[in-house]
Design a protein around this motif. Structure first.
Motif, mmCIF file in Angstrom:
data_model
loop_
_atom_site.group_PDB
_atom_site.id
_atom_site.type_symbol
_atom_site.label_atom_id
_atom_site.label_comp_id
_atom_site.label_asym_id
_atom_site.label_seq_id
_atom_site.Cartn_x
_atom_site.Cartn_y
_atom_site.Cartn_z
ATOM 1 N N PRO A 94 18.138 11.437 -7.691
ATOM 2 C CA PRO A 94 16.937 11.239 -8.485
ATOM 3 C C PRO A 94 16.829 9.498 -8.184
ATOM 4 O O PRO A 94 17.771 8.941 -8.264
ATOM 5 N N MET A 95 15.568 8.984 -8.193
ATOM 6 C CA MET A 95 15.378 7.652 -7.711
ATOM 7 C C MET A 95 14.972 7.142 -9.097
ATOM 8 O O MET A 95 14.093 7.686 -9.916
ATOM 9 N N PRO A 96 15.229 5.851 -9.405
ATOM 10 C CA PRO A 96 14.913 5.099 -10.383
ATOM 11 C C PRO A 96 13.369 4.995 -10.565
ATOM 12 O O PRO A 96 12.631 5.000 -9.590
ATOM 13 N N HIS A 97 12.904 4.869 -11.768
ATOM 14 C CA HIS A 97 11.448 4.835 -12.037
ATOM 15 C C HIS A 97 10.778 3.632 -11.551
ATOM 16 O O HIS A 97 9.610 3.442 -11.354
ATOM 17 N N PHE A 98 11.481 2.274 -11.255
ATOM 18 C CA PHE A 98 10.938 1.114 -10.941
ATOM 19 C C PHE A 98 10.584 1.315 -9.404
ATOM 20 O O PHE A 98 10.392 0.379 -8.794
ATOM 21 N N VAL A 99 11.185 2.380 -8.700
ATOM 22 C CA VAL A 99 11.048 2.383 -7.291
ATOM 23 C C VAL A 99 9.443 3.069 -7.190
ATOM 24 O O VAL A 99 8.909 3.950 -7.831
ATOM 25 N N PRO A 100 8.567 2.268 -6.585
ATOM 26 C CA PRO A 100 7.229 2.748 -6.330
ATOM 27 C C PRO A 100 7.136 4.371 -6.096
ATOM 28 O O PRO A 100 7.977 4.921 -5.282
ATOM 29 N N GLU A 101 6.104 5.039 -6.626
ATOM 30 C CA GLU A 101 6.052 6.407 -6.529
ATOM 31 C C GLU A 101 5.769 7.024 -5.096
ATOM 32 O O GLU A 101 6.332 8.062 -4.739
ATOM 33 N N GLU A 102 5.023 6.253 -4.344
ATOM 34 C CA GLU A 102 4.776 6.688 -2.915
ATOM 35 C C GLU A 102 6.098 6.586 -2.190
ATOM 36 O O GLU A 102 6.421 7.347 -1.376
ATOM 37 N N ILE A 103 6.804 5.826 -2.179
ATOM 38 C CA ILE A 103 8.112 5.759 -1.760
ATOM 39 C C ILE A 103 9.035 6.946 -2.191
ATOM 40 O O ILE A 103 9.685 7.461 -1.346
ATOM 41 N N ARG A 104 9.178 7.145 -3.594
ATOM 42 C CA ARG A 104 9.982 8.232 -3.844
ATOM 43 C C ARG A 104 9.493 9.672 -3.676
ATOM 44 O O ARG A 104 10.163 10.525 -3.028
ATOM 45 N N SER A 105 8.180 9.693 -3.289
ATOM 46 C CA SER A 105 7.343 11.026 -2.850
ATOM 47 C C SER A 105 7.868 11.143 -1.393
ATOM 48 O O SER A 105 8.019 12.389 -0.991
ATOM 49 N N ASN A 106 7.619 10.295 -0.539
ATOM 50 C CA ASN A 106 7.890 10.065 0.658
ATOM 51 C C ASN A 106 9.616 10.638 0.867
ATOM 52 O O ASN A 106 9.699 11.344 2.030
ATOM 53 N N TYR A 107 10.323 10.108 0.248
ATOM 54 C CA TYR A 107 11.743 10.154 0.392
ATOM 55 C C TYR A 107 12.057 11.825 0.101
ATOM 56 O O TYR A 107 12.933 12.486 0.828
ATOM 57 N N GLU A 108 11.433 12.326 -0.954
ATOM 58 C CA GLU A 108 11.980 13.467 -1.460
ATOM 59 C C GLU A 108 11.255 14.528 -0.437
ATOM 60 O O GLU A 108 11.781 15.706 0.002
ATOM 61 N N GLU A 109 10.206 14.490 0.149
ATOM 62 C CA GLU A 109 9.708 15.243 1.249
ATOM 63 C C GLU A 109 10.441 15.175 2.541
ATOM 64 O O GLU A 109 10.610 16.383 3.039
ATOM 65 N N ALA A 110 10.779 14.103 2.837
ATOM 66 C CA ALA A 110 12.006 13.869 4.054
ATOM 67 C C ALA A 110 13.125 14.538 3.638
ATOM 68 O O ALA A 110 13.667 15.353 4.558
ATOM 69 N N CYS A 111 13.871 14.813 2.446
ATOM 70 C CA CYS A 111 14.881 15.570 2.053
ATOM 71 C C CYS A 111 14.489 17.045 2.236
ATOM 72 O O CYS A 111 15.368 17.772 2.591
ATOM 73 N N SER B 259 10.947 9.672 6.817
ATOM 74 C CA SER B 259 11.806 8.384 6.561
ATOM 75 C C SER B 259 11.481 7.334 7.081
ATOM 76 O O SER B 259 11.406 6.216 6.474
ATOM 77 N N ARG B 260 10.468 7.149 8.209
ATOM 78 C CA ARG B 260 10.096 5.922 8.765
ATOM 79 C C ARG B 260 9.010 5.673 7.863
ATOM 80 O O ARG B 260 8.882 4.438 7.662
ATOM 81 N N ARG B 261 7.968 6.565 7.362
ATOM 82 C CA ARG B 261 7.018 6.211 6.509
ATOM 83 C C ARG B 261 7.633 5.669 5.168
ATOM 84 O O ARG B 261 7.115 4.471 4.565
ATOM 85 N N CYS B 262 8.788 6.356 4.655
ATOM 86 C CA CYS B 262 9.314 5.762 3.530
ATOM 87 C C CYS B 262 9.984 4.356 3.862
ATOM 88 O O CYS B 262 9.664 3.373 2.859
ATOM 89 N N LEU B 263 10.389 3.920 4.967
ATOM 90 C CA LEU B 263 11.086 2.649 5.085
ATOM 91 C C LEU B 263 9.957 1.566 5.241
ATOM 92 O O LEU B 263 10.101 0.477 4.713
ATOM 93 N N GLN B 264 8.733 2.197 5.889
ATOM 94 C CA GLN B 264 7.835 1.111 5.877
ATOM 95 C C GLN B 264 7.202 0.636 4.368
ATOM 96 O O GLN B 264 6.904 -0.469 4.222
ATOM 97 N N GLY B 265 7.247 1.735 3.631
ATOM 98 C CA GLY B 265 6.692 1.441 2.270
ATOM 99 C C GLY B 265 7.827 0.493 1.677
ATOM 100 O O GLY B 265 7.395 -0.392 0.742
ATOM 101 N N ILE B 266 9.123 0.809 1.822
ATOM 102 C CA ILE B 266 10.170 -0.065 1.203
ATOM 103 C C ILE B 266 9.941 -1.611 1.695
ATOM 104 O O ILE B 266 9.907 -2.471 0.841
ATOM 105 N N VAL B 267 9.673 -1.902 2.938
ATOM 106 C CA VAL B 267 9.805 -2.954 3.613
ATOM 107 C C VAL B 267 8.440 -3.766 3.183
ATOM 108 O O VAL B 267 8.516 -4.913 2.457
ATOM 109 N N ARG B 268 7.193 -3.414 3.150
ATOM 110 C CA ARG B 268 6.243 -3.964 2.436
ATOM 111 C C ARG B 268 6.250 -4.172 1.055
ATOM 112 O O ARG B 268 5.947 -4.974 0.612
ATOM 113 N N ASP B 269 6.671 -3.162 0.212
ATOM 114 C CA ASP B 269 6.921 -3.518 -1.163
ATOM 115 C C ASP B 269 7.853 -4.755 -1.679
ATOM 116 O O ASP B 269 7.612 -5.568 -2.364
ATOM 117 N N PHE B 270 9.165 -4.296 -1.124
ATOM 118 C CA PHE B 270 10.266 -5.096 -1.803
ATOM 119 C C PHE B 270 10.154 -6.501 -0.970
ATOM 120 O O PHE B 270 10.431 -7.540 -1.995
#
Length: 252
Positions: free
Chosen positions: A97-114, A128-139
């Motif tokens: 489970p990921m915290p609510h303050f992590v953007p929805e798109e990142i959570r969705s990509n992470y869940e699909e990777a799993c 995971s690569r797509r999720c990583l790019q979303g994290i880098v851009r957002d954070f």
């Protein structure tokens, strides 16, 4: 199969707890197809219910085993010796489970990777690569002028992160590129193993903890400190007003 009690973390609510027989059950189906050593199997299943009253959800997993002789205490016993396959039934993936303050798109990509980690490790690495790019851009608030190429985006933040994290992020990008881009030679096949896909997922989880969760906790801690100081100042000011009123009354 584990013997109760044992420590466990709920994949739904994330709470760590101890599981006893009240919240655990298991069963096995034997497949004695022939007397041959290479065709004797069993299918086991385990179910755990979360003791957290605010959760109460159920985890169910199934494992397909190869049977054979195994020596225990000097005696050979016919039992399950090798897990051939394992399936998460509830929940369908190992996503935490990921915290609510992590953007929805990142959570969705992470869940699909799993979710596709075992069935399609290469596609999982791509997610995971797509999720990583979303994290880098957002954070790190990558400016629009620097967006586009993940390699360039990672280089943009190189001086802001430690070397180990930088190298690990590069690895996620490179392994993810295997699924995202076709090799120049169509005869060249580069596979991604489930264990490798799992490592990429673990890094995503680590980045969320080290960046998003740590920042959120720091912000909450700072707010609590500021609120405490403000309350103390208000109390001090009120105390001075009261003392002034007492002094004025005593002078009359």
């Amino acid at each position: 199969m584990p013997q109760t009690p044992f420590n466990w973390a709920c994949p739904y609510c994330g709470q760590s707890t101890t599981i006893t027989y009240v919240n655990f059950d298991s069963g096995t189906i034997e497949f004695n197809i022939t007397k041959s050593d290479n065709s004797d199997y069993n299918l086991s299943a385990e179910a755990i219910s979360c003791p957290n009253p605010e959760c109460g959800k159920t985890l169910v997993e199934a494992t397909f085993w190869k049977n054979g002789f195994k020596e225990t205490s000097g005696r050979k016993k016919w039992k399950a010796i090798k897990a051939l396959n394992k399936w998460p039934l509830l929940p369908r993936s190992s996503a935490k489970p990921m915290p609510h303050f992590v953007p929805e798109e990142i959570r969705s990509n992470y869940e699909e990777a799993c979710l596709i980690q075992n069935d399609s490790p290469k596609a999982s690495a791509t997610m995971s690569r797509r999720c990583l790019q979303g994290i880098v851009r957002d954070f790190w608030n990558i400016p629009a002028s620097k967006m586009g190429n993940l390699g360039a985006e990672i280089s943009y933040i190189r001086d802001r992160i430690d070397e180990d994290t930088f190298e690990s992020i590069k690895a996620v990008r490179e392994v993810g590129d295997i699924g995202a881009h076709m090799e120049k030679s169509v005869d060249t096949i580069v596979d991604v193993e489930p264990e490798e896909a799992a490592l990429l997922i673990e890094l995503i989880e680590t980045l969320v903890l080290d960046w998003y969760v740590a920042k959120h906790r720091r912000a909450n801690r700072n707010k609590q400190l500021q609120d405490t100081v403000a309350a103390k100042r208000s109390a001090k000011k009120a105390s001075k007003v009261n003392m002034k009123q007492i002094e004025d009354q005593s002078d009359k």
